[in-house]
Write a protein that holds these residues in place. Structure first.
Motif, PDB file in Angstrom:
ATOM      1  N   PRO A 121      32.302  41.583  36.989  1.00 28.39           N
ATOM      2  CA  PRO A 121      33.388  42.573  36.989  1.00 28.39           C
ATOM      3  C   PRO A 121      34.669  41.991  37.574  1.00 28.39           C
ATOM      4  O   PRO A 121      34.643  41.146  38.475  1.00 28.39           O
ATOM      5  CB  PRO A 121      32.840  43.709  37.855  1.00 28.39           C
ATOM      6  CG  PRO A 121      31.354  43.510  37.863  1.00 28.39           C
ATOM      7  CD  PRO A 121      31.138  42.039  37.754  1.00 28.39           C
ATOM      8  N   VAL A 122      35.783  42.439  37.040  1.00 25.99           N
ATOM      9  CA  VAL A 122      37.092  41.980  37.472  1.00 25.99           C
ATOM     10  C   VAL A 122      37.739  43.066  38.318  1.00 25.99           C
ATOM     11  O   VAL A 122      37.852  44.227  37.890  1.00 25.99           O
ATOM     12  CB  VAL A 122      37.983  41.621  36.266  1.00 25.99           C
ATOM     13  CG1 VAL A 122      39.374  41.221  36.732  1.00 25.99           C
ATOM     14  CG2 VAL A 122      37.342  40.515  35.444  1.00 25.99           C
ATOM     15  N   LEU A 123      38.144  42.715  39.496  1.00 26.45           N
ATOM     16  CA  LEU A 123      38.830  43.629  40.406  1.00 26.45           C
ATOM     17  C   LEU A 123      40.336  43.491  40.166  1.00 26.45           C
ATOM     18  O   LEU A 123      40.920  42.439  40.447  1.00 26.45           O
ATOM     19  CB  LEU A 123      38.468  43.297  41.855  1.00 26.45           C
ATOM     20  CG  LEU A 123      39.091  44.154  42.947  1.00 26.45           C
ATOM     21  CD1 LEU A 123      38.672  45.610  42.802  1.00 26.45           C
ATOM     22  CD2 LEU A 123      38.696  43.619  44.321  1.00 26.45           C
ATOM     23  N   GLU A 124      40.956  44.525  39.649  1.00 19.77           N
ATOM     24  CA  GLU A 124      42.375  44.490  39.352  1.00 19.77           C
ATOM     25  C   GLU A 124      43.176  44.783  40.619  1.00 19.77           C
ATOM     26  O   GLU A 124      42.838  45.690  41.385  1.00 19.77           O
ATOM     27  CB  GLU A 124      42.723  45.506  38.271  1.00 19.77           C
ATOM     28  CG  GLU A 124      42.050  45.226  36.935  1.00 19.77           C
ATOM     29  CD  GLU A 124      42.479  46.214  35.872  1.00 19.77           C
ATOM     30  OE1 GLU A 124      43.421  46.999  36.146  1.00 19.77           O
ATOM     31  OE2 GLU A 124      41.896  46.204  34.772  1.00 19.77           O
ATOM     32  N   PRO A 125      44.230  44.023  40.865  1.00 20.80           N
ATOM     33  CA  PRO A 125      45.034  44.248  42.075  1.00 20.80           C
ATOM     34  C   PRO A 125      45.651  45.641  42.096  1.00 20.80           C
ATOM     35  O   PRO A 125      46.185  46.125  41.087  1.00 20.80           O
ATOM     36  CB  PRO A 125      46.111  43.162  41.984  1.00 20.80           C
ATOM     37  CG  PRO A 125      45.539  42.120  41.077  1.00 20.80           C
ATOM     38  CD  PRO A 125      44.686  42.852  40.100  1.00 20.80           C
ATOM     39  N   GLY A 126      45.532  46.301  43.237  1.00 18.81           N
ATOM     40  CA  GLY A 126      46.119  47.616  43.431  1.00 18.81           C
ATOM     41  C   GLY A 126      45.344  48.760  42.830  1.00 18.81           C
ATOM     42  O   GLY A 126      45.783  49.912  42.926  1.00 18.81           O
ATOM     43  N   VAL A 127      44.198  48.502  42.212  1.00 20.12           N
ATOM     44  CA  VAL A 127      43.397  49.548  41.582  1.00 20.12           C
ATOM     45  C   VAL A 127      42.060  49.643  42.302  1.00 20.12           C
ATOM     46  O   VAL A 127      41.294  48.675  42.302  1.00 20.12           O
ATOM     47  CB  VAL A 127      43.176  49.255  40.082  1.00 20.12           C
ATOM     48  CG1 VAL A 127      42.309  50.336  39.451  1.00 20.12           C
ATOM     49  CG2 VAL A 127      44.504  49.119  39.358  1.00 20.12           C
ATOM     50  N   PRO A 128      41.739  50.777  42.957  1.00 17.89           N
ATOM     51  CA  PRO A 128      40.433  50.908  43.615  1.00 17.89           C
ATOM     52  C   PRO A 128      39.304  50.853  42.590  1.00 17.89           C
ATOM     53  O   PRO A 128      39.399  51.430  41.502  1.00 17.89           O
ATOM     54  CB  PRO A 128      40.505  52.275  44.304  1.00 17.89           C
ATOM     55  CG  PRO A 128      41.959  52.593  44.370  1.00 17.89           C
ATOM     56  CD  PRO A 128      42.597  51.954  43.181  1.00 17.89           C
ATOM     57  N   MET A 129      38.241  50.140  42.960  1.00 12.32           N
ATOM     58  CA  MET A 129      37.116  49.981  42.045  1.00 12.32           C
ATOM     59  C   MET A 129      35.832  50.372  42.760  1.00 12.32           C
ATOM     60  O   MET A 129      35.432  49.721  43.730  1.00 12.32           O
ATOM     61  CB  MET A 129      37.021  48.538  41.556  1.00 12.32           C
ATOM     62  CG  MET A 129      35.787  48.258  40.692  1.00 12.32           C
ATOM     63  SD  MET A 129      35.691  46.541  40.154  1.00 12.32           S
ATOM     64  CE  MET A 129      36.988  46.530  38.932  1.00 12.32           C
ATOM     65  N   PRO A 130      35.159  51.466  42.299  1.00  9.90           N
ATOM     66  CA  PRO A 130      33.864  51.831  42.896  1.00  9.90           C
ATOM     67  C   PRO A 130      32.750  50.986  42.281  1.00  9.90           C
ATOM     68  O   PRO A 130      32.725  50.712  41.078  1.00  9.90           O
ATOM     69  CB  PRO A 130      33.711  53.307  42.522  1.00  9.90           C
ATOM     70  CG  PRO A 130      34.511  53.461  41.268  1.00  9.90           C
ATOM     71  CD  PRO A 130      35.633  52.477  41.329  1.00  9.90           C
TER      72      PRO A 130
END
Length: 732
Positions: free
Chosen positions: A151-160
């Motif tokens: 999975p890719v964690l996008e900057p500034g976007v919370p990811m559960p």
């Protein structure tokens, strides 16, 4: 998640005892992206012969470049950065084969290197063929476990996300943009399936060897926890692993957030600098004069932008000169302006994959007249992957996941040099900033001029006068190493702990060359006994042995009259042919047969030396065959005369036995006593003993020949005079 396992293997290599870096066997692997587990399979084995004993194999690991090793404990050059490699030892004792596994979790993607070698080499010089060395083999295989859908964690976007169990950690990645000055990772909303206290551990970054700067964060309970990172690696994927510390069956739900602080660079006027580069290609220092106009014209705009930008980037051109040889040129000239408001940044590109086998040299020279403050200091940091953007706060040159190399220049010490051995494959950055002892407010308007020279070279200083820079190869990968001589040691042959003095070098040269003059008695005896062909061979041997050893010296007392390889071949050829003709001369066979054997044997010896110059059978083979001929001839002569041959006891006592004794002593010294330390006098003794044995072993001249009676062979003049007298008498 879908995991894919991959297997990479390389052929086994025969290990060598260590005396310089070329003896270490190198293995080069490439770890793919999104690898979560790396396993090395190391297999070491030895032969089964009686010469094979217990042995310890040292294996070194490094990410990004070949490992920098120092098994001999020698000194490195001044201004060199040394970080010990990560290594393990594999022991081969009673077992013939040893298998070892090395696991690395969340390894860094890219090049990985393994170097293996045996202990320090013995000083005794082994003659090829007299002893059988034990073969020690080493092979490295690599297994990787790669996550295909990380999975890719996008900057500034919370990811559960949910961590299923402690045995199955969660892997995500985030891309770090260029000019990122800082990163903040935050973990919140931590909830367990069993409604218990949340306990997770977060690992940011990948593992690199020999040093790993992986950051760890432990979060307990439902309280939000975060971690701030300065200077994360630019334009790279940053791997994040979240693992549960709770019970085996409990899952954990978390929410992750990554945010970046981006640094806005100052204007570099790259287009104008590119034009100035094209206009100054013919100059000695391109860009020094052609770019001074645009730089001066844009000075007001640059000064005004310094207050709003966090760095001033200087354009740098990479110029490839040769293999593992690069020069970096600054478009605005070799001098760069350095101020206290924001650091000046230079990019040194070393990411081609073929640059890690040399030495990166960075030299700074401060223009003292450009600094208005006497106590001001220009601090510099050389770092990989990301630059150091706050030199006034971090004097240790550390970034988020690496440790840089500090430098500094001032009016009291205006020059500084840094040598990075085997720099890792990456983008390297040089950061410079002006620092004042009483605070940055003191030098707000001050500016310093620093001349920067940066280049990549195969060997620093070309290994000096007592070393030879050798280009080594492992499959398609090239790297360089120094082979030292005359007792010098170290990475660049700068360690003089065991170095020979100039007097010792001169003595060694004189002994090895002048000892060949002992062939003069053998030549005189051969000429006196009318063995002119043998005397010619001895003269040839004396000449080429003298000048080969004059050219073969490791120090400064060297003289080469022709190519080294030619001198060596002629020396070896003359030595073996001298033994061949001497033994055949002792056989006392018919002249026509003797000369045929001379020519035929010389041709065969020349062929065998071309195949294997240092093989012991190139000398022993002709010797044994000539001895068989001699013994056969002596037996034939003894049977024909019905008594022992040679028949004179004086010949045996005063000539043959002393000559044979000298020959056996010479062979013993040559085969069993020579070492690197005593070579110059033991090999000189070999010259003296061989030459003296030849003088003793040459047979006496034929009884019907008188010594020096060559004029009697030329009877034309006497015959002409006699005919003239007879003719005159007849006329009278």
């Amino acid at each position: 998640s879908l995991y894919v396992s991959e297997y990479f293997s390389q052929s086994a290599q025969k290990l060598s005892f260590y005396s310089w870096y070329g003896n270490a066997k190198l293995f080069h692997f490439h770890v793919p992206e999104d690898t979560v587990l790396l396993r090395w399979l190391l297999q070491a084995s030895r032969g089964k012969g009686p010469e094979c004993t217990s042995m310890e194999i040292t294996v070194h690991f490094r990410h990004g470049a070949p490992p920098v090793i120092n098994p001999l404990g020698t000194r490195f050059p001044a201004n060199t950065t040394i970080r010990p490699s990560y290594n393990i030892s594999i022991t081969l004792s009673s077992v013939v084969q040893n298998t070892t596994f090395v696991n690395v979790t969340t390894p860094a993607a890219g090049d990985w290197f393994i170097a293996a070698h045996l202990p320090e080499a013995a000083s005794r010089i082994e003659v090829k063929g007299f002893s059988t060395p034990c073969p020690y083999m080493f092979q490295a295989d690599m297994f990787v476990l790669r996550l295909t859908d990380m999975p890719v964690l996008e900057p500034g976007v919370p990811m559960p996300h949910t961590v299923v169990s402690p045995a199955k950690p969660l892997h995500v990645k985030v891309f770090v943009p260029k000019h990122a000055a800082g990163m903040r990772f935050q973990l919140s909303s931590c909830v367990t399936s069993e409604q218990r206290a949340c306990a997770v551990r977060v690992l940011l970054g990948s593992i690199t060897l020999p040093q790993s700067f992986q950051r760890s964060l432990t979060c307990m309970g439902s309280i939000n926890c975060s971690l701030a990172l300065d200077s994360p690696p630019w334009e790279k994927w940053l791997q994040i692993m979240v693992e549960s510390l709770g019970t085996a069956n409990a899952s954990v739900s978390v929410e992750m957030l990554a945010s970046f602080t981006v640094c806005r660079p100052g204007s570099t006027s790259s287009f104008l600098n590119f034009i100035s580069l094209n206009q100054s290609q013919a100059g000695a220092r391109p860009g020094a004069a052609g770019s001074s106009g645009p730089a001066a014209g844009e000075a007001p705009r640059n000064v005004s932008s310094q207050r709003s930008s966090c760095l001033q980037s200087q354009p740098v051109v990479r110029e490839d000169l040769d293999v593992v040889s690069v020069r970096y040129r600054l478009l605005n000239g070799p001098s760069v302006p350095v101020n206290s408001l924001s650091p000046t940044l230079l990019l040194l590109n070393l990411n081609t994959g073929m640059d890690s086998g040399g030495s990166l040299v960075v030299n700074l020279l401060l223009n003292k007249t450009s600094v208005s403050l006497a106590n001001a200091t220009v601090a510099a940091c050389v770092s990989a992957a990301s630059p150091v953007l706050s030199l006034n706060a971090t004097r240790n040159c550390s970034t988020a996941f690496s440790q840089g190399y500090p430098l500094s220049v001032s009016t009291s010490s205006a020059e500084a040099m840094l040598i990075v051995l085997y720099p890792q494959t990456d983008d390297w950055f040089l950061s410079l900033q002006l620092l004042c002892p009483k605070g940055q407010g003191e030098c707000t308007s001050a500016e310093a001029k620093v001349t920067v020279f940066a280049y990549l070279t195969p060997c620093f200083n070309d290994c000096g006068p007592y070393g030879q820079c050798s280009l080594l190869r492992r499959h398609g990968y090239l790297y360089a190493g120094c082979s030292c001589k005359a007792g010098w040691g170290g990475w660049s042959c700068t360690d003089d702990t065991k170095a020979q003095t100039v007097g010792t070098q001169n003595l060694a040269t004189l002994l090895l060359t002048l000892s060949n003059l002992m062939f003069l008695p053998a030549i005189a005896v051969a000429v006196y006994r009318y063995y002119l062909v043998e005397a010619s061979v001895y003269t040839y041997t004396m000449f080429f042995s003298t000048f080969y050893h004059a050219c073969d010296q490791p120090g400064v007392a060297v003289m080469c009259i022709m190519d080294y390889d030619t001198l060596q071949y002629c020396d070896f050829l003359g030595s073996v042919v001298s033994i061949w003709v001497t033994i055949l001369c002792m056989a006392r066979v018919k002249k026509i047969l003797k000369y045929v054997l001379f020519v035929l044997g010389t041709l065969l010896i020349a062929m065998s030396l071309q195949l294997d110059r240092r093989g012991v059978w190139n000398m022993m083979g002709p010797c044994l065959f000539a001895l068989v001929i001699m013994v056969t001839a002596w037996v034939h002569h003894g049977a024909k005369r019905r008594h022992c041959y040679p028949s004179s006891w004086k010949r045996w006592v005063f000539y043959l036995l002393p000559g044979i004794t000298l020959a056996f002593i010479a062979i013993s010294v040559y085969a069993f006593m020579e070492t690197n330390e005593n070579y110059y006098y033991t090999h000189s003794i070999w010259h003296v003993l061989v030459a003296c044995s030849v003088a003793f072993l040459l047979p006496p001249r034929d009884k019907h020949k008188k010594p020096w009676a060559w004029s009697q062979k030329l009877t034309c003049r006497y015959q002409i005079c006699q005919n003239d007298r007879e003719e005159l008498y007849a006329v009278t």
